[in-house]
Design a protein around this motif. Structure first.
Motif, PDB file in Angstrom:
ATOM      1  N   LYS A 248       0.785  -1.223  -0.002  1.00  0.00           N
ATOM      2  CA  LYS A 248       0.078   0.140  -0.098  1.00  0.00           C
ATOM      3  C   LYS A 248       0.790   1.370   0.024  1.00  0.00           C
ATOM      4  CE  LYS A 248      -0.368  -0.167   5.077  1.00  0.00           C
ATOM      5  NZ  LYS A 248       0.069   1.211   5.320  1.00  0.00           N
ATOM      6  N   ASP A 249       0.314   2.024  -0.499  1.00  0.00           N
ATOM      7  CA  ASP A 249       1.048   3.655  -0.387  1.00  0.00           C
ATOM      8  C   ASP A 249       0.902   4.527   0.708  1.00  0.00           C
ATOM      9  OD1 ASP A 249      -1.570   4.796  -1.109  1.00  0.00           O
ATOM     10  OD2 ASP A 249      -1.175   5.201  -3.061  1.00  0.00           O
ATOM     11  N   ALA A 250       1.207   5.979   0.686  1.00  0.00           N
ATOM     12  CA  ALA A 250       1.198   6.470   1.880  1.00  0.00           C
ATOM     13  C   ALA A 250      -0.226   7.134   2.255  1.00  0.00           C
ATOM     14  CB  ALA A 250       2.234   7.773   2.015  1.00  0.00           C
ATOM     15  N   GLY A 251      -1.064   6.903   1.022  1.00  0.00           N
ATOM     16  CA  GLY A 251      -2.318   7.376   1.539  1.00  0.00           C
ATOM     17  C   GLY A 251      -3.360   6.447   2.437  1.00  0.00           C
ATOM     18  N   LEU A 252      -2.601   5.578   2.514  1.00  0.00           N
ATOM     19  CA  LEU A 252      -3.444   4.351   3.451  1.00  0.00           C
ATOM     20  C   LEU A 252      -2.488   3.825   4.744  1.00  0.00           C
ATOM     21  CD1 LEU A 252      -4.507   2.197   0.681  1.00  0.00           C
ATOM     22  CD2 LEU A 252      -5.915   3.708   1.866  1.00  0.00           C
ATOM     23  N   PRO A 253      -2.532   4.943   5.539  1.00  0.00           N
ATOM     24  CA  PRO A 253      -1.310   4.860   6.727  1.00  0.00           C
ATOM     25  C   PRO A 253      -1.838   3.721   7.848  1.00  0.00           C
ATOM     26  CG  PRO A 253      -2.763   6.745   7.423  1.00  0.00           C
ATOM     27  CD  PRO A 253      -3.167   6.092   5.747  1.00  0.00           C
ATOM     28  N   ASP A 254      -3.208   3.192   7.901  1.00  0.00           N
ATOM     29  CA  ASP A 254      -3.650   2.478   8.861  1.00  0.00           C
ATOM     30  C   ASP A 254      -3.879   0.979   8.267  1.00  0.00           C
ATOM     31  OD1 ASP A 254      -3.694   4.732  10.543  1.00  0.00           O
ATOM     32  OD2 ASP A 254      -5.717   5.153   9.671  1.00  0.00           O
ATOM     33  N   ILE A 255      -3.873   0.014   9.101  1.00  0.00           N
ATOM     34  CA  ILE A 255      -4.310  -1.465   9.046  1.00  0.00           C
ATOM     35  C   ILE A 255      -5.404  -1.744   9.888  1.00  0.00           C
ATOM     36  CG2 ILE A 255      -3.747  -3.722   8.957  1.00  0.00           C
ATOM     37  CD1 ILE A 255      -2.827  -2.712   6.379  1.00  0.00           C
ATOM     38  N   ALA A 256      -6.425  -2.044   9.506  1.00  0.00           N
ATOM     39  CA  ALA A 256      -7.445  -2.593  10.665  1.00  0.00           C
ATOM     40  C   ALA A 256      -7.547  -4.181  10.593  1.00  0.00           C
ATOM     41  CB  ALA A 256      -8.913  -2.130  10.182  1.00  0.00           C
ATOM     42  N   VAL A 257      -7.631  -4.874  11.522  1.00  0.00           N
ATOM     43  CA  VAL A 257      -7.650  -6.122  11.749  1.00  0.00           C
ATOM     44  C   VAL A 257      -8.894  -6.779  12.243  1.00  0.00           C
ATOM     45  CG1 VAL A 257      -6.523  -8.499  12.195  1.00  0.00           C
ATOM     46  CG2 VAL A 257      -5.219  -6.547  11.582  1.00  0.00           C
ATOM     47  N   TRP A 258      -9.911  -7.606  11.677  1.00  0.00           N
ATOM     48  CA  TRP A 258     -11.069  -8.107  12.195  1.00  0.00           C
ATOM     49  C   TRP A 258     -11.445  -9.343  11.934  1.00  0.00           C
ATOM     50  CZ3 TRP A 258     -16.003  -9.040   9.652  1.00  0.00           C
ATOM     51  CH2 TRP A 258     -16.949  -8.989  10.571  1.00  0.00           C
ATOM     52  N   ASN A 259     -11.776 -10.190  13.060  1.00  0.00           N
ATOM     53  CA  ASN A 259     -12.596 -11.381  12.885  1.00  0.00           C
ATOM     54  C   ASN A 259     -13.737 -11.464  14.045  1.00  0.00           C
ATOM     55  OD1 ASN A 259     -12.800 -14.327  13.885  1.00  0.00           O
ATOM     56  ND2 ASN A 259     -11.963 -14.405  11.801  1.00  0.00           N
ATOM     57  N   PRO A 260     -14.887 -11.820  13.774  1.00  0.00           N
ATOM     58  CA  PRO A 260     -15.831 -11.758  14.780  1.00  0.00           C
ATOM     59  C   PRO A 260     -15.927 -12.788  15.827  1.00  0.00           C
ATOM     60  CG  PRO A 260     -16.857 -12.457  12.541  1.00  0.00           C
ATOM     61  CD  PRO A 260     -15.289 -12.144  12.383  1.00  0.00           C
ATOM     62  N   TRP A 261     -15.358 -14.015  15.498  1.00  0.00           N
ATOM     63  CA  TRP A 261     -15.310 -15.032  16.303  1.00  0.00           C
ATOM     64  C   TRP A 261     -16.792 -15.420  16.444  1.00  0.00           C
ATOM     65  CZ3 TRP A 261     -10.710 -16.860  16.001  1.00  0.00           C
ATOM     66  CH2 TRP A 261     -10.589 -18.112  16.765  1.00  0.00           C
ATOM     67  N   GLU A 262     -16.900 -16.456  17.488  1.00  0.00           N
ATOM     68  CA  GLU A 262     -18.079 -17.321  17.214  1.00  0.00           C
ATOM     69  C   GLU A 262     -19.260 -16.725  17.525  1.00  0.00           C
ATOM     70  OE1 GLU A 262     -19.290 -21.639  19.513  1.00  0.00           O
ATOM     71  OE2 GLU A 262     -17.676 -20.633  20.077  1.00  0.00           O
ATOM     72  N   PHE A 263     -19.236 -15.628  18.866  1.00  0.00           N
ATOM     73  CA  PHE A 263     -20.372 -15.132  19.408  1.00  0.00           C
ATOM     74  C   PHE A 263     -20.805 -14.242  18.218  1.00  0.00           C
ATOM     75  CE2 PHE A 263     -22.724 -11.678  21.382  1.00  0.00           C
ATOM     76  CZ  PHE A 263     -23.818 -12.454  21.904  1.00  0.00           C
ATOM     77  N   ASP A 264     -20.110 -13.326  17.846  1.00  0.00           N
ATOM     78  CA  ASP A 264     -20.533 -12.152  16.831  1.00  0.00           C
ATOM     79  C   ASP A 264     -20.872 -12.613  15.641  1.00  0.00           C
ATOM     80  OD1 ASP A 264     -19.931 -10.272  18.788  1.00  0.00           O
ATOM     81  OD2 ASP A 264     -18.715  -8.988  17.655  1.00  0.00           O
ATOM     82  N   ALA A 265     -20.244 -13.813  15.248  1.00  0.00           N
ATOM     83  CA  ALA A 265     -20.807 -14.353  13.814  1.00  0.00           C
ATOM     84  C   ALA A 265     -22.191 -14.811  13.894  1.00  0.00           C
ATOM     85  CB  ALA A 265     -19.696 -15.699  13.520  1.00  0.00           C
ATOM     86  N   SER A 266     -22.454 -15.348  15.018  1.00  0.00           N
ATOM     87  CA  SER A 266     -23.754 -16.229  15.275  1.00  0.00           C
ATOM     88  C   SER A 266     -25.009 -14.957  15.412  1.00  0.00           C
ATOM     89  CB  SER A 266     -23.853 -16.763  16.351  1.00  0.00           C
ATOM     90  OG  SER A 266     -23.808 -15.713  17.851  1.00  0.00           O
ATOM     91  N   ILE A 267     -24.689 -13.632  15.315  1.00  0.00           N
ATOM     92  CA  ILE A 267     -25.556 -12.807  15.483  1.00  0.00           C
ATOM     93  C   ILE A 267     -25.479 -11.629  14.138  1.00  0.00           C
ATOM     94  CG2 ILE A 267     -26.031 -12.464  17.918  1.00  0.00           C
ATOM     95  CD1 ILE A 267     -24.179 -10.119  17.785  1.00  0.00           C
ATOM     96  N   ILE A 268     -24.673 -11.884  13.325  1.00  0.00           N
ATOM     97  CA  ILE A 268     -24.624 -11.468  11.968  1.00  0.00           C
ATOM     98  C   ILE A 268     -25.409 -12.052  10.850  1.00  0.00           C
ATOM     99  CG2 ILE A 268     -23.212 -10.632  10.149  1.00  0.00           C
ATOM    100  CD1 ILE A 268     -20.613 -10.340  12.128  1.00  0.00           C
ATOM    101  N   ASP A 269     -26.537 -11.654  10.348  1.00  0.00           N
ATOM    102  CA  ASP A 269     -27.421 -12.066   9.592  1.00  0.00           C
ATOM    103  C   ASP A 269     -26.815 -12.719   8.229  1.00  0.00           C
ATOM    104  OD1 ASP A 269     -29.176 -11.696  11.558  1.00  0.00           O
ATOM    105  OD2 ASP A 269     -30.164 -10.140  10.483  1.00  0.00           O
ATOM    106  N   ASP A 270     -25.808 -11.919   7.745  1.00  0.00           N
ATOM    107  CA  ASP A 270     -25.475 -12.535   6.533  1.00  0.00           C
ATOM    108  C   ASP A 270     -24.081 -13.233   6.438  1.00  0.00           C
ATOM    109  OD1 ASP A 270     -24.146 -10.222   7.262  1.00  0.00           O
ATOM    110  OD2 ASP A 270     -24.270  -9.185   5.105  1.00  0.00           O
ATOM    111  N   LEU A 271     -23.733 -13.791   7.495  1.00  0.00           N
ATOM    112  CA  LEU A 271     -22.454 -14.553   7.992  1.00  0.00           C
ATOM    113  C   LEU A 271     -22.872 -15.859   8.601  1.00  0.00           C
ATOM    114  CD1 LEU A 271     -19.381 -14.467   7.722  1.00  0.00           C
ATOM    115  CD2 LEU A 271     -19.288 -13.498  10.136  1.00  0.00           C
ATOM    116  N   GLY A 272     -22.545 -17.110   8.232  1.00  0.00           N
ATOM    117  CA  GLY A 272     -22.617 -18.150   8.817  1.00  0.00           C
ATOM    118  C   GLY A 272     -21.935 -18.287  10.013  1.00  0.00           C
TER     119      GLY A 272
END
Length: 314
Positions: A248-272
């Protein structure tokens, strides 16, 4: 006539030399119309007109490198769960709008594509009546997606303030990339050690920390934004022996990392419920500090993704 000359005169012509291709799908395609980019080596990518969202990126073995939920909803105004949603002005309207195809070949913000690239250009030209969240602003969003001859996937974005009222606007931005992994517990994110990050997991009081581990691993929910990150971040799949690198270039200084794990995945309608095991979001972004554009000013950012297999043998 000699046998040699007779044989050469009746020999079939050599097969045509194949190059990169671009094909448009119809409205009845999953998610509506899309563009499919292909390279002779077997690499491919698919981008929806809806949200200009990349929903597929495959390597030379035709293995899918992006995660797309089996429960994804392809109906406006729902965003598609997976691929690479285009998040602007934060997680807002750009990813739930119908973009148009544009020829940006002569746009100086986008270097001319070389003949060995398969590419597509997209335009979202918004007027105030089309986005009630920003009732007084006009802007242009342009995106070029390139599939290179060795399978690299490059996305370059340009955002321009075309206000006629003299008003600036501010925004945040992310390529919200969902990567496919064989097993989240055997996945490592490398290149973020010693960096400061904000932890957005619910219940964290003082949410700024410094990364002490050599690599991020996953044993529970992760929701972090790393600041002032290097130009290359790696996602290492230990089971598949595969590394995907975010350049990536300097216009994108940040990196976001996400995984919902078991509980959050169970309450997201469009995710198994079990799909969290097969994905990780690693987003090249400008999220911690808003970007401000005055009229006629523009901002550009580029992300390039590459994938390679590795061996433990030295």
């Amino acid at each position: 006539m000699s046998a040699e000359s007779a044989s050469s005169s009746t020999a079939p012509p050599p097969p045509p030399v194949q190059g990169p291709t671009r094909r448009f799908t119809g409205r009845d395609n999953r998610g509506g119309r899309s563009v499919i980019l292909r390279q002779p080596g077997g690499y491919s990518a698919e981008i929806l007109f809806y949200g200009a969202q990349v929903v597929s990126w495959k390597n030379e073995h035709k293995q899918e490198l992006l995660f797309l939920s089996k429960q994804a909803i392809y109906k406006p105004p729902q965003s598609v769960r997976g691929g690479i949603p285009f998040c602007f002005p934060k997680y807002g309207f750009a990813r739930i709008r119908l973009w148009g195809i544009e020829n940006l070949k002569h746009d100086t913000a986008f270097p001319p594509p070389t003949p060995d690239n398969a590419y597509a250009d997209f335009l979202l030209n918004l007027t105030p009546d089309k986005f009630p969240d920003w009732p007084d602003h006009r802007l242009e969003l342009r995106l070029r997606v390139i599939l290179g001859p060795t399978g690299d996937l490059t996305m370059t974005t340009r955002i321009k303030n075309v206000n006629t009222n003299g008003e600036p606007f501010t925004f945040k931005f992310a390529y919200h990339t969902y990567f496919s992994v064989s097993n989240i517990r055997l996945t490592r994110i490398e290149g973020l050690q010693t960096l400061d990050y904000r932890d957005y997991v619910e219940g964290v009081d003082n949410n700024q920390f410094t990364e002490e581990a050599d690599a991020i691993t996953f044993k529970d929910r992760v929701d972090r934004v790393y600041m002032n990150t290097p130009d290359e971040i790696r996602i290492r799949d230990l089971e598949l022996r595969r590394v995907i690198t975010i350049h990536k270039d300097a216009g994108l200084p940040d990196i976001a990392v996400w995984n919902p794990w078991e509980f959050d995945a169970s309450i997201i309608d469009d995710l198994g419920d079990e799909e969290y095991k097969e994905m990780v979001c690693v987003q090249a972004a400008a999220m911690e500090n808003e970007i401000t554009l005055n009229p006629n000013e523009e901002w550009t950012a580029t992300q390039r993704l590459s994938a390679e297999e590795y061996s433990d043998m030295i």
